[in-house]
Motif scaffolding. Structure first.
Motif, PDB file in Angstrom:
ATOM      1  N   MET A   1       0.829  -1.206   0.000  1.00  0.00           N
ATOM      2  CA  MET A   1       0.000   0.000   0.000  1.00  0.00           C
ATOM      3  C   MET A   1       0.864   1.256   0.000  1.00  0.00           C
ATOM      4  N   THR A   2       1.854   1.297   0.908  1.00  0.00           N
ATOM      5  CA  THR A   2       2.710   2.474   1.027  1.00  0.00           C
ATOM      6  C   THR A   2       3.440   2.763  -0.271  1.00  0.00           C
ATOM      7  N   ASP A   3       4.019   1.724  -0.879  1.00  0.00           N
ATOM      8  CA  ASP A   3       4.743   1.893  -2.129  1.00  0.00           C
ATOM      9  C   ASP A   3       3.827   2.418  -3.226  1.00  0.00           C
ATOM     10  N   GLN A   4       2.631   1.861  -3.303  1.00  0.00           N
ATOM     11  CA  GLN A   4       1.678   2.231  -4.349  1.00  0.00           C
ATOM     12  C   GLN A   4       1.278   3.696  -4.235  1.00  0.00           C
ATOM     13  N   VAL A   5       1.022   4.153  -3.027  1.00  0.00           N
ATOM     14  CA  VAL A   5       0.617   5.542  -2.820  1.00  0.00           C
ATOM     15  C   VAL A   5       1.790   6.483  -3.058  1.00  0.00           C
ATOM     16  N   ALA A   6       2.975   6.122  -2.585  1.00  0.00           N
ATOM     17  CA  ALA A   6       4.162   6.947  -2.819  1.00  0.00           C
ATOM     18  C   ALA A   6       4.424   7.085  -4.312  1.00  0.00           C
ATOM     19  N   GLN A   7       4.267   6.013  -5.046  1.00  0.00           N
ATOM     20  CA  GLN A   7       4.462   6.041  -6.493  1.00  0.00           C
ATOM     21  C   GLN A   7       3.422   6.925  -7.170  1.00  0.00           C
ATOM     22  N   ALA A   8       2.189   6.899  -6.665  1.00  0.00           N
ATOM     23  CA  ALA A   8       1.133   7.742  -7.226  1.00  0.00           C
ATOM     24  C   ALA A   8       1.466   9.217  -7.036  1.00  0.00           C
ATOM     25  N   LEU A   9       1.957   9.575  -5.855  1.00  0.00           N
ATOM     26  CA  LEU A   9       2.326  10.969  -5.590  1.00  0.00           C
ATOM     27  C   LEU A   9       3.474  11.422  -6.484  1.00  0.00           C
ATOM     28  N   LEU A  10       4.437  10.550  -6.679  1.00  0.00           N
ATOM     29  CA  LEU A  10       5.570  10.883  -7.540  1.00  0.00           C
ATOM     30  C   LEU A  10       5.136  10.996  -8.999  1.00  0.00           C
ATOM     31  N   SER A  11       4.247  10.108  -9.418  1.00  0.00           N
ATOM     32  CA  SER A  11       3.757  10.139 -10.805  1.00  0.00           C
ATOM     33  C   SER A  11       2.981  11.417 -11.097  1.00  0.00           C
ATOM     34  N   ALA A  12       2.269  11.911 -10.096  1.00  0.00           N
ATOM     35  CA  ALA A  12       1.504  13.157 -10.253  1.00  0.00           C
ATOM     36  C   ALA A  12       2.384  14.390 -10.070  1.00  0.00           C
ATOM     37  N   GLN A  13       3.677  14.161  -9.819  1.00  0.00           N
ATOM     38  CA  GLN A  13       4.636  15.247  -9.552  1.00  0.00           C
ATOM     39  C   GLN A  13       4.181  16.107  -8.379  1.00  0.00           C
ATOM     40  N   ALA A  14       3.575  15.436  -7.392  1.00  0.00           N
ATOM     41  CA  ALA A  14       3.081  16.127  -6.206  1.00  0.00           C
ATOM     42  C   ALA A  14       4.198  16.462  -5.233  1.00  0.00           C
ATOM     43  N   VAL A  15       5.365  15.872  -5.446  1.00  0.00           N
ATOM     44  CA  VAL A  15       6.504  16.110  -4.561  1.00  0.00           C
ATOM     45  C   VAL A  15       7.453  17.105  -5.213  1.00  0.00           C
ATOM     46  N   GLN A  16       7.669  18.218  -4.551  1.00  0.00           N
ATOM     47  CA  GLN A  16       8.547  19.258  -5.084  1.00  0.00           C
ATOM     48  C   GLN A  16       9.724  19.483  -4.135  1.00  0.00           C
ATOM     49  N   LEU A  17      10.881  19.774  -4.698  1.00  0.00           N
ATOM     50  CA  LEU A  17      12.090  19.958  -3.910  1.00  0.00           C
ATOM     51  C   LEU A  17      12.703  21.314  -4.193  1.00  0.00           C
ATOM     52  N   SER A  18      13.096  22.002  -3.132  1.00  0.00           N
ATOM     53  CA  SER A  18      13.799  23.278  -3.279  1.00  0.00           C
ATOM     54  C   SER A  18      14.662  23.499  -2.040  1.00  0.00           C
ATOM     55  N   THR A  19      15.955  23.614  -2.248  1.00  0.00           N
ATOM     56  CA  THR A  19      16.845  23.856  -1.116  1.00  0.00           C
ATOM     57  C   THR A  19      17.182  25.334  -0.959  1.00  0.00           C
ATOM     58  N   ASP A  20      16.954  26.122  -1.997  1.00  0.00           N
ATOM     59  CA  ASP A  20      17.226  27.553  -1.932  1.00  0.00           C
ATOM     60  C   ASP A  20      16.364  28.287  -2.957  1.00  0.00           C
ATOM     61  N   PRO A  21      15.232  28.887  -2.531  1.00  0.00           N
ATOM     62  CA  PRO A  21      14.773  29.016  -1.154  1.00  0.00           C
ATOM     63  C   PRO A  21      14.023  27.772  -0.686  1.00  0.00           C
ATOM     64  N   LEU A  22      13.823  27.665   0.605  1.00  0.00           N
ATOM     65  CA  LEU A  22      13.032  26.579   1.173  1.00  0.00           C
ATOM     66  C   LEU A  22      11.550  26.923   1.085  1.00  0.00           C
ATOM     67  N   PHE A  23      10.711  25.895   1.121  1.00  0.00           N
ATOM     68  CA  PHE A  23       9.267  26.109   1.191  1.00  0.00           C
ATOM     69  C   PHE A  23       8.902  26.492   2.629  1.00  0.00           C
ATOM     70  N   THR A  24       7.868  27.304   2.782  1.00  0.00           N
ATOM     71  CA  THR A  24       7.375  27.656   4.116  1.00  0.00           C
ATOM     72  C   THR A  24       5.987  27.073   4.300  1.00  0.00           C
ATOM     73  N   TRP A  25       5.832  26.218   5.300  1.00  0.00           N
ATOM     74  CA  TRP A  25       4.536  25.606   5.587  1.00  0.00           C
ATOM     75  C   TRP A  25       3.639  26.598   6.328  1.00  0.00           C
TER      76      TRP A  25
END
Length: 207
Positions: free
Chosen positions: A1-25
């Motif tokens: 289940m965990t792998d399947q959902v993680a893969q879905a998020l990655l496929s939708a490009q829902a995960v974004q990375l930025s080290t400079d600047p950082l995201f603010t929650w």
């Protein structure tokens, strides 16, 4: 289940990375990684995978669920798909009561004593989920628990839910998501190390 959902998020490009600047929650925490599960709305097949997994989690963890509640706004579409999957009524919870009309904080039909499970898109410190749970309890609902698509696994969230006496569960977590991202090539070794260090430091600060 965990792998399947993680893969879905990655496929939708829902995960974004930025080290400079950082995201603010919303909580003010600065982060190199941002998970935007709202992007799943644009991918019917992926959001169906997530909805089925959310429904399965509810059936496994909170089998007495009578009403599905979504947090406004990001949890609303997922709650709608899950309620349809489970053939259950749905409500949604605003962050605060409206200042006009009927002044509702909870929209939809909810009867006192009904057993409710809250659907959240992600959990960081747990603030928005706690607000939703407290609003539902104020209206007499029996909140069985909270289920999210994603969790950053911060001690502050675990402590908040424990204090409230309401359990929570997530389909996937930051460690699992970064593992899948590395395997798929979405993150390189340097980026992975940066995120791991940031996560460790954040857990220590929020312990």
């Amino acid at each position: 289940m965990t792998d399947q959902v993680a893969q879905a998020l990655l496929s939708a490009q829902a995960v974004q990375l930025s080290t400079d600047p950082l995201f603010t929650w919303a909580s003010g925490i600065q982060s190199p990684i941002y998970c935007d599960n709202r992007l799943l709305m644009g991918y019917p097949e992926l959001r169906e995978v997530v909805a089925k997994q959310l429904a399965a989690k509810i059936q496994a963890e909170f089998p007495g669920c009578e009403v599905v509640a979504g947090t406004a706004t990001a949890g609303i579409p997922h709650a709608a798909w899950v309620s349809s999957e489970m053939r259950l009524p749905m409500v949604y919870v605003r962050s605060k009561a409206k200042e006009h009309g009927r002044g509702n904080q909870i929209e939809g039909k909810l009867s006192e004593g009904q057993k409710v499970v809250v659907i959240e898109d992600l959990i960081s410190t747990g603030g928005s989920s706690i607000t939703a749970v407290e609003a539902l309890q104020k209206e007499g609902a029996d909140v069985l628990g909270v289920v999210s698509i994603f969790s950053y696994e911060l001690p502050k969230a675990a402590q908040a839910f424990e204090k409230l006496g309401v359990p929570y569960a997530s389909l996937t977590t930051l460690p699992k998501l970064t593992e899948q991202a590395q395997e798929s090539g979405a993150l390189n070794e340097e980026q992975l190390a940066f995120i791991k260090n940031w996560h460790t430091e954040l857990q220590q600060k929020n312990a």
